[in-house]
Write an enzyme that holds these catalytic residues in place. Structure first.
Site, short mmCIF file in Angstrom:
data_model
loop_
_atom_site.label_atom_id
_atom_site.label_comp_id
_atom_site.label_asym_id
_atom_site.label_seq_id
_atom_site.Cartn_x
_atom_site.Cartn_y
_atom_site.Cartn_z
N GLU A 54 -16.69 1.68 4.26
CA GLU A 54 -16.06 2.52 4.92
C GLU A 54 -17.06 3.96 4.07
OE1 GLU A 54 -12.36 2.50 6.02
OE2 GLU A 54 -12.99 1.10 7.53
N ARG B 66 0.84 -1.31 0.58
CA ARG B 66 -0.46 0.18 -0.11
C ARG B 66 0.75 1.22 -0.26
NH1 ARG B 66 -0.68 3.82 3.50
NH2 ARG B 66 -2.18 4.96 4.39
N GLU C 43 -6.12 7.95 0.18
CA GLU C 43 -5.96 6.62 0.47
C GLU C 43 -7.44 6.55 1.05
OE1 GLU C 43 -6.77 3.57 1.72
OE2 GLU C 43 -5.34 3.28 2.72
#
Length: 360
Positions: free
Chosen positions: A129, A29, A120
């Site tokens: 979310e 990531r 991100e």
């Protein structure tokens, strides 16, 4: 099947430093963002950038390191105080301005527009979310015409799978047969997605793209629902126990030599997102090339926009359309593959004949 998070808890949860430690230490990531920014320094140099949901501020610092002249780091939680101190620690307080606010409430001086938005925003199975909503709001309000989004697109993939690590051990557990327990465990888990790592060898068929998200063009309403109906021939004999869901994000290829893609699939390096598995209440034994037919629906909850309901429906492969070509062993699909192969061979023969005639 759903994953719950309340609006009031959302920003409070992101003040938990353990969550940020987990994300920072997620090398695929963090390194994907670092490379996407620092390998495009010729683009970022002198640009104005907005970092939506900056967290600790690491992406904002990458942008400053790449030569951005101004970075607006937006953070709604109290973590903005930590981000401010980290920016000072790295001597970028003249470049990076941390703004403690929801991006929906931000006002930039003189109605300024930015050259790029970095964020991100991804959650489990990409959309859990719901932070992408805020990123698209920021795009519509603050991004210049022709500005860049980091990432610029994303894809959700699905594939049938086995989940031996959840169930196989119960057939002989310290000398005791617990298959009855395993059956009840499987049934209890079928109401909520499981976040876990799936080995590539446990996939039972090729993945199919369920959704393509274009961060340059898609609207918030476009994110409300996705659906796919699909048939895939099992790649091997095995136990069909669930549907594996993962995503990948694509970054703009500006001055970098190759496109940078952050993948969370079973064959990629493990990330903190792992994979999302929708478990079947009862497993099905499948033979190689046996058709596996399913429909997966992903719908935003009308009462809680940060929640999605996932619904997996098992279908009769005799009653649904198959892709062309199809990998299953049903007669119609085998005949179609034969016809397509014969057509390809004929086309090759025609091309070869034309080449021979040209030589003459």
């Amino acid at each position: 099947m759903e994953m719950n998070i309340s609006q009031s808890d959302y920003f409070t949860n992101y003040e938990d430093l353990e969550i940020h430690r987990l994300m920072l230490e997620d090398d695929p990531r963090t390194d994907s963002y670092r490379r996407a920014i620092l390998e495009n320094t010729s683009y970022f140099k002198g640009k104005v950038v907005m970092d939506v949901g900056c967290g600790t501020g690491i992406l904002s610092i990458f942008c400053a390191q790449a030569g951005a002249k101004k970075v607006y780091a937006i953070e709604a939680s109290n973590l903005s105080n930590l981000a401010t101190n980290i920016v000072k620690e790295n001597n970028f307080e003249e470049v990076i301005e941390v703004i403690h606010s929801k991006v929906e409430d931000v006002k930039l001086p003189n109605d300024m527009k930015v050259d790029a938005i970095v964020s991100e925003w991804m959650g489990f199975y990409l959309l859990h979310e719901g932070m992408l909503d805020s990123v698209l709001v920021a795009r519509d309000r603050f991004l210049k015409e022709g500005g860049e989004m980091f990432p610029e697109s994303a894809v959700i993939y699905v594939a049938p799978c086995s989940v031996p690590q959840l169930y196989n051990k119960w057939t002989n557990f310290h000398g005791v047969a617990l298959s009855t327990f395993a059956k009840q465990l499987r049934a209890s888990k079928s109401s909520k997605p499981e976040i876990m790592q799936i080995s590539p060898e446990d996939l039972l068929g090729a993945e199919v793209a369920m959704a393509w998200i274009n961060l340059r063009e898609d609207t918030v309403n476009d994110l409300n629902s996705y659906s796919i109906q699909h048939v895939v021939g099992s790649s091997k004999m095995g136990q069909y126990q669930g549907l594996c869901v993962w995503f990948e994000c694509n970054f703009p290829q500006l001055s970098s030599e190759s496109r940078i893609i952050l993948s969370t699939g079973p064959e990629a390096k493990l990330t903190h997102w792992k994979q999302t598995v929708i478990l079947l209440p009862e497993e099905q034994n499948v033979e190689e090339q046996e058709p596996i037919a399913f429909q997966l629906d992903m719908n935003r909850d009308v009462n809680s926009p940060r929640r999605y309901n996932l619904e997996l429906t098992l279908l009769d492969p005799e009653e649904v359309d198959h892709p062309i070509p199809c990998t299953c062993d049903m007669t119609k699909c085998i005949l179609m593959k034969t016809v397509m192969l014969q057509h390809a061979l004929n086309q090759n023969n025609i091309i070869e004949d034309e080449i021979i005639e040209d030589d003459e």
